[in-house]
Design a protein around this motif. Structure first.
Motif, mmCIF file in Angstrom:
data_model
loop_
_atom_site.group_PDB
_atom_site.id
_atom_site.type_symbol
_atom_site.label_atom_id
_atom_site.label_comp_id
_atom_site.label_asym_id
_atom_site.label_seq_id
_atom_site.Cartn_x
_atom_site.Cartn_y
_atom_site.Cartn_z
ATOM 1 N N THR A 252 0.838 -1.210 0.000
ATOM 2 C CA THR A 252 0.000 0.000 0.000
ATOM 3 C C THR A 252 0.869 1.254 0.000
ATOM 4 O O THR A 252 0.610 2.223 -0.727
ATOM 5 N N LEU A 253 1.907 1.243 0.834
ATOM 6 C CA LEU A 253 2.783 2.406 0.912
ATOM 7 C C LEU A 253 3.479 2.664 -0.432
ATOM 8 O O LEU A 253 3.572 3.810 -0.892
ATOM 9 N N THR A 254 3.942 1.578 -1.078
ATOM 10 C CA THR A 254 4.609 1.716 -2.374
ATOM 11 C C THR A 254 3.669 2.326 -3.412
ATOM 12 O O THR A 254 4.026 3.255 -4.137
ATOM 13 N N LEU A 255 2.456 1.779 -3.432
ATOM 14 C CA LEU A 255 1.467 2.316 -4.394
ATOM 15 C C LEU A 255 1.165 3.780 -4.108
ATOM 16 O O LEU A 255 1.046 4.602 -5.014
ATOM 17 N N SER A 256 1.040 4.107 -2.817
ATOM 18 C CA SER A 256 0.735 5.499 -2.450
ATOM 19 C C SER A 256 1.865 6.417 -2.874
ATOM 20 O O SER A 256 1.636 7.511 -3.409
ATOM 21 N N LEU A 257 3.114 5.962 -2.626
ATOM 22 C CA LEU A 257 4.265 6.781 -3.018
ATOM 23 C C LEU A 257 4.299 6.981 -4.528
ATOM 24 O O LEU A 257 4.551 8.084 -5.022
ATOM 25 N N ASP B 53 -7.268 -1.792 -3.220
ATOM 26 C CA ASP B 53 -6.001 -1.070 -3.219
ATOM 27 C C ASP B 53 -5.409 -1.012 -4.629
ATOM 28 O O ASP B 53 -4.999 0.055 -5.118
ATOM 29 N N VAL B 54 -5.420 -2.186 -5.286
ATOM 30 C CA VAL B 54 -4.883 -2.250 -6.651
ATOM 31 C C VAL B 54 -5.716 -1.361 -7.586
ATOM 32 O O VAL B 54 -5.171 -0.579 -8.397
ATOM 33 N N ALA B 55 -7.035 -1.447 -7.443
ATOM 34 C CA ALA B 55 -7.928 -0.658 -8.307
ATOM 35 C C ALA B 55 -7.689 0.832 -8.103
ATOM 36 O O ALA B 55 -7.535 1.610 -9.070
#
Lengths: 258, 134
Positions: A9-14, B13-15
């Motif tokens: 989640t943190l990676t995606l947010s960054l 989250d992925v979406a």
């Protein structure tokens, strides 16, 4: 959630934050470049309009052929027939001024006296009357080659001069007797008898006045310049751009004849 | 197989991440291409002004000859561009208006270039040029 999930989640947010930042940077760049190109376009349109108006005025001057001028890096040749008839030129310039100012509200043209400026020396040719002109002297001037050509006859020439550093080569050509003069002078006065013409050269000016019709050709020799000598008319062309406030306000430059 | 809470969260989250990434990429591409279009507009205006300047310098407007002007434009204009030149003045042809070149596209916004010229017969001309990508 596991540590793996938190890390994911943190990676995606960054990554999302990085992309949003990139988008923001692109937006800022886009805004900035848009404003710069609009400014550049406005400045260019002012420059381009001024150039084209100057060329029109310069062409009008050339077409009316009152004064023929040719310059190089080391000489200025001025040819005129006295008395000079400025009427057609004045009418044409005034007509063009009115038409251009009517078509382009952001343009203002001021027509000046009958004169020419030679740059970079700031030498000037001024007409006091249609049969009388003054060519200002400059330290860079080394000499004059002057020809006065009459259709009528000349009885004689009276000259008075003292020695100096300016080389004067003078030819008076007429139906009667011709006169020639060739030496270095400080001050020089010439009267062409029978044609009511006087020529004076002193520390400040070359002045020629003739009550008879005469074709004049004056070649001014100057110390070789690092650039071509430019010729300007004292006619101010002002082009304004209201949004950014750009303005070009300059004399009309005659096109070079090289 | 039923999804558990962890799986749903992961999918969401992925979406969400994908949507944000796509939005970011789309915005970036949009703004970068927008800034490029201003460069292009400016360049088109410069090309239009240069071509008018060259036509004027070569006395291309002297005869107000439609075919000759069109040929000159074709010689000077890059192949990927099109151009319309409108010449207005006190002359008889076309009641004082001559248009040479392509048809203005209705969709594109085009920066006009304006100049003035004087023919060898002392006819004053007001010239407007429009340049666009084919």
């Amino acid at each position: 959630m596991t540590k793996k999930g938190v890390f994911y989640t943190l990676t995606l947010s960054l990554l999302a934050i990085a992309l949003v930042s990139l988008a923001f940077l692109s937006f800022t760049f886009s805004q900035s470049s848009q404003s710069q190109y609009i400014e550049l376009s406005s400045a260019f349109s002012v420059y381009d309009m001024h150039t084209s108006i100057s060329k029109v005025m310069s062409d009008a001057f050339s077409h009316k052929n009152t004064t023929f001028v040719r310059t190089t890096r080391e000489s200025i040749v001025i040819q005129e027939s006295l008395p000079v008839d400025f009427d057609a030129l004045d009418a044409q310039l005034t007509s063009l001024k009115n038409k251009i100012e009517r078509d382009f509200r952001n343009v203002n043209i001021t027509i000046g006296e009958h004169a020419l400026y030679f740059l970079p020396m700031n030498l000037s040719l001024s007409h006091i009357a249609d049969n009388h002109f003054v060519l200002s002297l400059h330290p860079n001037v080394t000499g004059y080659n002057i020809t006065l050509r009459y259709s009528g006859s000349v009885s004689s020439c009276s000259e008075n001069s003292d020695a100096g550093s300016i080389h004067v080569e003078l030819y008076v050509i007429a139906g009667g007797s011709n006169c020639t003069f060739n030496q270095n002078v400080g001050e020089f006065q010439l009267t062409v008898n029978g044609q009511q013409t006087t020529l004076e050269i002193d520390d400040d000016n070359l002045e020629l006045q003739s009550n008879s019709s005469v074709k004049t050709s004056i070649s001014v020799s100057v110390v070789p310049q690092s650039q071509y000598i430019d010729v300007e008319m004292p006619m101010t062309v002002s082009v304004r751009e209201p949004v950014f406030g750009f303005e070009k306000n300059a004399f009309v430059q005659l096109m070079r004849r090289e | 197989m039923a999804l558990n809470n962890k799986g749903i969260a992961l999918i969401l989250d992925v979406a969400l991440g994908t949507v944000v990434i796509m939005a970011g990429v789309a915005l970036s591409v949009f703004f970068i291409s927008e800034s490029g279009s201003h460069v292009a507009d400016y360049q088109l205006a410069r090309i239009g002004a240069d071509i008018l300047g060259m036509l004027d310098a070569q006395q291309g407007f002297d005869n107000l000859d439609h075919a000759a002007i069109e040929q000159k434009i074709a010689e000077l204009l890059p192949a990927h561009l099109d151009m319309l030149v409108r010449i207005e003045g006190d002359f008889e042809e076309g009641d004082g208006i001559i248009e040479v070149g392509g048809n203005l596209p209705s969709t594109a916004s085009i920066i006009p270039v304006r100049r003035v010229a004087l023919t060898s017969d002392d006819v004053y001309l007001k010239i407007t040029a429009y340049v666009w990508l084919r």
